[in-house]
Design an enzyme around this catalytic site. Structure first.
Site, short mmCIF file in Angstrom:
data_model
loop_
_atom_site.label_atom_id
_atom_site.label_comp_id
_atom_site.label_asym_id
_atom_site.label_seq_id
_atom_site.Cartn_x
_atom_site.Cartn_y
_atom_site.Cartn_z
NE ARG A 58 -2.81 0.46 3.40
CZ ARG A 58 -2.17 0.96 4.46
NH1 ARG A 58 -1.69 2.18 4.44
NH2 ARG A 58 -2.00 0.23 5.55
CE1 TYR A 111 -16.85 9.02 -15.61
CE2 TYR A 111 -16.38 9.06 -13.26
CZ TYR A 111 -16.73 8.36 -14.40
OH TYR A 111 -16.95 7.02 -14.33
CG ASP A 183 -10.40 14.05 -15.18
OD1 ASP A 183 -9.70 13.45 -16.02
OD2 ASP A 183 -11.38 13.53 -14.62
CE LYS A 208 -12.95 5.68 -18.16
NZ LYS A 208 -13.37 6.92 -17.55
C1 LIG Z 1 -13.80 7.36 -16.21
C2 LIG Z 1 -13.47 8.71 -15.75
C3 LIG Z 1 -13.17 8.99 -14.41
C4 LIG Z 1 -13.27 7.93 -13.32
O1 LIG Z 1 -12.35 6.91 -13.52
P1 LIG Z 1 -12.55 5.39 -13.04
O2 LIG Z 1 -11.31 4.75 -13.48
O3 LIG Z 1 -13.80 4.87 -13.73
O4 LIG Z 1 -12.75 5.41 -11.57
C5 LIG Z 1 -12.81 10.27 -14.06
N1 LIG Z 1 -12.75 11.26 -14.99
C6 LIG Z 1 -13.04 11.03 -16.28
C7 LIG Z 1 -12.95 12.15 -17.25
C8 LIG Z 1 -13.41 9.76 -16.71
O5 LIG Z 1 -13.70 9.56 -18.00
#
Ligand SMILES: *Cc1c(COP(=O)(O)O)cnc(C)c1O
Length: 393
Positions: A58, A111, A183, A208
């Site tokens: 961790r 998101y 983000d 992604k």
């Molecule tokens: C998918 C996504 C998240 C969250 O990510 P997870 O891996 O599903 O927890 C946050 N921001 C954006 C822009 C996303 O597309």
């Protein structure tokens, strides 16, 4: 090998990676929860930070650290932190920088769960939040209060594809001593480098583009300066949102082809966007690569390329959206993005079906809105699939 001066594609392959005593070509998976100390003194020195090494997964693990170092180099940051999911990255940022009675300014079209967790859990602990259309810098400035600690941006935002000027927004925030988090999931560091543009933290859902193969969930934070990095790391270690070594191995494998995948997906996206824009059943198309895109100039300045997410509106509204969903065969009906396969989604009947229509429209989720995450298949097949399905409307 020192990879600092290598080009981006070389960094994708080599940065952070290490070779073990057997000369492994790739970073091995250290699938272990804990690490044995050589003796009492070794244990003491590790805990005191006098010697570098690993104690417990961790806190740190060689496979995870390899990924963290790679991501830090790709984003031009001082340190990276890998987490179990994108949302673990989001909540770690909020936990690290927001306290009771403090305030965050956040892009309204972020998101969904990044906003939802502020309105539910963080509000419960006395954190105040204001959601603004951050593509309008004046809205950001007007929302800042004396207790504002964090500016949280998502650009391009989803599904509106509204861009925020990271450089100018960061200047405004820094005038007030506010930390800026971006983000960067939709772009990845291949297309956009928030830290170079002035932000303090770049955040990712590795699920992604970075992993890119729709086979793991993961998240990451990269900080520009050490004090912020250390605060984030401490929060992650306490909250327990760490990544797993196998997950890290998968992301290291996936990210190596990031630029190849995005190049192909973007090439496909441009052709799909142009096809859709000419289609009589389509009201409008939003894609940063189109000249008709409302922030085409900012996209050119801030992003190396327009990405692979397209939003478009069907003239036939809700029913047309459902018909399209039921007649595409190549594209999977699924949320997420950034994988090698094309995904299509109709927010009004799927992700946002639970929202009252008024709230949905307020968030720009119109009845005929379609979100298309373009994959790396042959573009003729992607277009033929859409053509066939659009003809059924
Ligand atoms: C998918 C996504 C998240 C969250 O990510 P997870 O891996 O599903 O927890 C946050 N921001 C954006 C822009 C996303 O597309």
């Amino acid at each position: 090998m020192d990879t600092k001066n290598l080009g981006f594609n070389s960094k994708l392959i080599h940065a952070g990676d290490f070779h073990d005593e057997f000369g492994s070509a790739v970073t091995p998976i250290y699938q272990t929860s804990t690490f044995a100390f050589r003796n009492a003194q070794h244990g003491a020195d590790l805990f005191a930070g006098k010697e570098k090494g690993f104690i417990y997964t961790r806190i740190g693990n060689p496979t995870i650290e390899a990924l963290e170092n790679k991501l830090a180099e790709l984003e031009n940051g001082c340190g990276g932190i890998a987490l179990s999911s994108g949302m673990a990255a989001v909540t770690t940022v909020y936990m690290a920088f927001l306290g009771q009675g403090e305030h965050i300014v956040c892009t309204s079209a972020v998101y969904g769960p990044s906003r939802g967790v502020l309105e539910s859990h963080f509000a419960k602990f006395g954190v105040q939040s204001t959601f603004v259309d951050s593509s309008n810098l004046k809205e950001i400035e007007d929302a800042i209060r004396p207790n504002t600690k964090l500016l949280y941006l998502e650009t391009p935002a989803n599904p509106t594809i509204a861009l925020t000027d990271i450089k100018k927004a960061s200047e405004i925030a820094h005038k007030h001593g506010i930390i800026v988090v971006v983000d960067n999931t939709f772009c990845s560091p291949y297309l956009q480098k928030p830290l170079d543009l002035g932000a303090d933290v770049a955040l990712h859902s590795l699920t992604k583009f970075i992993n890119g193969h729709a086979d793991i969930v993961g998240g990451a934070l990269v900080a520009k300066d050490t004090a912020i990095y250390q605060k984030l790391r401490k929060t992650m270690v306490y909250m327990g949102g760490n990544m797993d070594p196998h997950q890290a191995y998968m992301v290291i494998r996936g990210v190596k082809t990031l630029s190849l995948r995005i190049d192909r997906a973007q090439e496909n996206s441009m052709k799909v966007a142009e096809y859709l824009e000419k289609h009589p059943k389509v009201a409008w198309v939003k894609y940063p690569g189109l000249k008709s895109f409302q922030q085409y100039q900012l996209a050119k300045e801030q992003m190396k390329g327009p990405g692979a997410m397209i939003s478009f509106e069907l003239k036939g509204g809700y029913d047309a959206g459902v018909t399209l969903m039921n007649n595409v065969h190549l594209a999977l009906l699924a949320v997420s993005l950034g994988g090698v396969e094309s995904l299509i989604q109709h927010p009004a009947s799927m992700t946002h079906a639970g929202l009252p229509k008024e709230a949905r429209l307020q968030a720009d989720i119109t009845d005929g809105l379609i979100r298309y995450a373009v994959g790396i298949e042959n573009v003729e097949d992607i277009i033929a699939d859409l053509d066939h399905a659009l003809a059924k409307i």
